[in-house]
Design a protein around this motif. Structure first.
Motif, PDB file in Angstrom:
ATOM      1  N   VAL A 169     -13.226  36.965 -39.161  1.00  0.00           N
ATOM      2  CA  VAL A 169     -14.452  37.269 -39.902  1.00  0.00           C
ATOM      3  C   VAL A 169     -14.421  36.614 -41.277  1.00  0.00           C
ATOM      4  N   ARG A 170     -13.303  36.775 -41.973  1.00  0.00           N
ATOM      5  CA  ARG A 170     -13.184  36.216 -43.320  1.00  0.00           C
ATOM      6  C   ARG A 170     -13.358  34.696 -43.305  1.00  0.00           C
ATOM      7  N   LEU A 171     -12.714  34.012 -42.339  1.00  0.00           N
ATOM      8  CA  LEU A 171     -12.835  32.557 -42.263  1.00  0.00           C
ATOM      9  C   LEU A 171     -14.262  32.132 -41.930  1.00  0.00           C
ATOM     10  N   THR A 172     -14.880  32.863 -40.994  1.00  0.00           N
ATOM     11  CA  THR A 172     -16.246  32.520 -40.595  1.00  0.00           C
ATOM     12  C   THR A 172     -17.200  32.665 -41.777  1.00  0.00           C
ATOM     13  N   GLU A 173     -17.139  33.796 -42.464  1.00  0.00           N
ATOM     14  CA  GLU A 173     -18.072  34.035 -43.574  1.00  0.00           C
ATOM     15  C   GLU A 173     -17.830  33.078 -44.729  1.00  0.00           C
ATOM     16  N   ARG A 174     -16.561  32.793 -45.019  1.00  0.00           N
ATOM     17  CA  ARG A 174     -16.249  31.992 -46.190  1.00  0.00           C
ATOM     18  C   ARG A 174     -16.493  30.496 -45.963  1.00  0.00           C
ATOM     19  N   TYR A 175     -16.207  30.008 -44.758  1.00  0.00           N
ATOM     20  CA  TYR A 175     -16.233  28.558 -44.545  1.00  0.00           C
ATOM     21  C   TYR A 175     -17.326  28.073 -43.589  1.00  0.00           C
ATOM     22  N   PHE A 176     -17.688  28.880 -42.599  1.00  0.00           N
ATOM     23  CA  PHE A 176     -18.682  28.422 -41.632  1.00  0.00           C
ATOM     24  C   PHE A 176     -20.073  28.953 -41.946  1.00  0.00           C
ATOM     25  N   GLY A 177     -20.140  30.127 -42.581  1.00  0.00           N
ATOM     26  CA  GLY A 177     -21.433  30.703 -42.926  1.00  0.00           C
ATOM     27  C   GLY A 177     -22.300  30.885 -41.697  1.00  0.00           C
ATOM     28  N   ASP A 178     -23.562  30.472 -41.821  1.00  0.00           N
ATOM     29  CA  ASP A 178     -24.503  30.604 -40.709  1.00  0.00           C
ATOM     30  C   ASP A 178     -24.570  29.347 -39.849  1.00  0.00           C
ATOM     31  N   ALA A 179     -23.706  28.375 -40.118  1.00  0.00           N
ATOM     32  CA  ALA A 179     -23.742  27.127 -39.354  1.00  0.00           C
ATOM     33  C   ALA A 179     -23.360  27.393 -37.904  1.00  0.00           C
ATOM     34  N   GLU A 180     -24.236  27.015 -36.996  1.00  0.00           N
ATOM     35  CA  GLU A 180     -23.925  27.208 -35.588  1.00  0.00           C
ATOM     36  C   GLU A 180     -22.795  26.281 -35.165  1.00  0.00           C
ATOM     37  N   LEU A 181     -22.834  25.054 -35.636  1.00  0.00           N
ATOM     38  CA  LEU A 181     -21.765  24.091 -35.368  1.00  0.00           C
ATOM     39  C   LEU A 181     -21.151  23.693 -36.709  1.00  0.00           C
ATOM     40  N   PRO A 182     -19.959  24.186 -37.021  1.00  0.00           N
ATOM     41  CA  PRO A 182     -19.360  23.855 -38.315  1.00  0.00           C
ATOM     42  C   PRO A 182     -19.079  22.366 -38.431  1.00  0.00           C
ATOM     43  N   SER A 183     -19.251  21.840 -39.628  1.00  0.00           N
ATOM     44  CA  SER A 183     -19.012  20.421 -39.866  1.00  0.00           C
ATOM     45  C   SER A 183     -17.510  20.152 -39.953  1.00  0.00           C
ATOM     46  N   GLU A 184     -17.174  18.865 -39.912  1.00  0.00           N
ATOM     47  CA  GLU A 184     -15.763  18.487 -40.057  1.00  0.00           C
ATOM     48  C   GLU A 184     -15.222  18.960 -41.394  1.00  0.00           C
ATOM     49  N   GLU A 185     -16.050  18.899 -42.436  1.00  0.00           N
ATOM     50  CA  GLU A 185     -15.615  19.331 -43.755  1.00  0.00           C
ATOM     51  C   GLU A 185     -15.361  20.845 -43.778  1.00  0.00           C
ATOM     52  N   GLN A 186     -16.227  21.616 -43.129  1.00  0.00           N
ATOM     53  CA  GLN A 186     -16.033  23.060 -43.077  1.00  0.00           C
ATOM     54  C   GLN A 186     -14.760  23.426 -42.321  1.00  0.00           C
ATOM     55  N   VAL A 187     -14.546  22.736 -41.204  1.00  0.00           N
ATOM     56  CA  VAL A 187     -13.329  22.986 -40.417  1.00  0.00           C
ATOM     57  C   VAL A 187     -12.091  22.624 -41.225  1.00  0.00           C
TER      58      VAL A 187
END
Length: 313
Positions: A169-187
């Motif tokens: 949850v923490r990783l999703t909220e902090r780095y991926f947000g609402d992005a359905e497909l996280p970008s390479e930079e987010q990953v």
């Protein structure tokens, strides 16, 4: 056989789980009477606001009321009930509201345990039945939660433990947000954060050299279900299954590239994990790469079982 009937509740960042069981302290046998989970997302927004969201509290209290009916039905009183609260409630400014609500519904005071105690409970629950040559010691146990991950090294008892602030949850909220497909930079940013926290864990717990790597909690069990291609969630098939590092890497790549609908369509996927499983799988892969383990042994017995054993006389 002399058994003790107990009820254990583990309220984490993403889910609240119940175990009602009969324990035999002499044999170490635990017999499940009821084991269930509700995704309550108690940690909703805590990382950003520092407070428990009213909706999250409402979901949690509704789950407590449901669990109270089950516990009463099995004849378990408050003296044999233990409620352990983990990462989200440690972090929240308004935890007193949470504590009062739980106490009013269940009649017990929630134990907001430290990360170290959380690690100890996870170790006891996961390893009490790991005997014989099939799963050699020492064990490195990790409990990949929603807001934190606990690492514990030990054989018969805990030798070293540390809790760090990484979780699905923490990783999703902090780095991926609402992005359905996280970008390479987010990953990449999420990976960097996980690696930094693994560095912190390794200050206390040696992460390489254990004979058996044991993974706990919903991310790990879900990855096992996906790896096996199960038509639905099957606890018996998942418990003590083994997943190779190569297969975990494949699954992590697939989940990070999958849409919300594609992840939701996976037969063994719990609806409450759809939006956080990609980050969880990424963290799992990073852990396996850091430890050098060729495979992870997946356990369905975890902190919940450790909580239950803590009630036994």
């Amino acid at each position: 056989m002399s058994t003790t009937r107990v009820a254990a509740i583990d309220c984490g960042t993403n889910s609240i789980r119940l175990l009602v069981a009969d324990l035999d302290p002499e044999t170490g046998e635990i017999t499940d009477l009821d084991r269930r989970m509700i995704v309550n997302r108690l940690g909703q927004g805590v990382d950003q606001t520092g407070r428990l969201h009213p909706d999250a509290l409402a979901r949690t209290f509704a789950a407590c009321r449901e669990y109270q009916e089950i516990i009463s039905g099995f004849g378990v009183g408050p003296e044999r009930l233990r409620f352990v609260a983990t990462s989200a409630s440690r972090d929240a400014e308004n935890s007193d509201e949470y504590v009062k609500g739980v106490r009013d519904i269940l009649g017990v005071e929630p134990e907001v345990v430290s990360g170290e105690e959380e690690a100890h409970l996870s170790f006891v629950g996961a390893t009490k039945e790991l005997t014989g040559g099939q799963f050699p010691a020492p064990y490195l146990v990790f409990d990949l939660g929603g807001g934190s991950t606990e690492f514990v090294l030990g054989t018969d008892d805990v030798q070293a433990a540390r809790s760090v602030n990484i979780g699905c949850v923490r990783l999703t909220e902090r780095y991926f947000g609402d992005a359905e497909l996280p970008s390479e930079e987010q990953v990449a940013a999420a990976r960097a954060h996980v690696r930094a926290e693994l560095d912190r864990a390794e200050e206390v717990v040696p992460l390489t050299g254990a004979a058996t790597l044991v993974g706990l909690a919903g991310t790990v069990t879900t990855v096992s279900a996906i790896a096996q291609g199960l038509p639905g969630y099957d606890s018996a098939a998942i418990h003590h299954s083994r997943v190779s590092r190569e297969r975990v890497a494949e699954i992590a790549r697939e989940l990070l590239a999958a849409t919300h609908a594609e992840r939701a369509a996976i037969p063994s996927m719990h609806p409450g994990r759809v939006d956080v499983i990609a980050a969880g799988a990424l963290e799992l892969l990073e852990i396996m790469e850091r430890t050098g383990a060729a495979e992870v042994v997946v356990s369905e017995h975890d902190i919940l079982d450790g909580i239950a054993w803590g009630i036994a006389p």
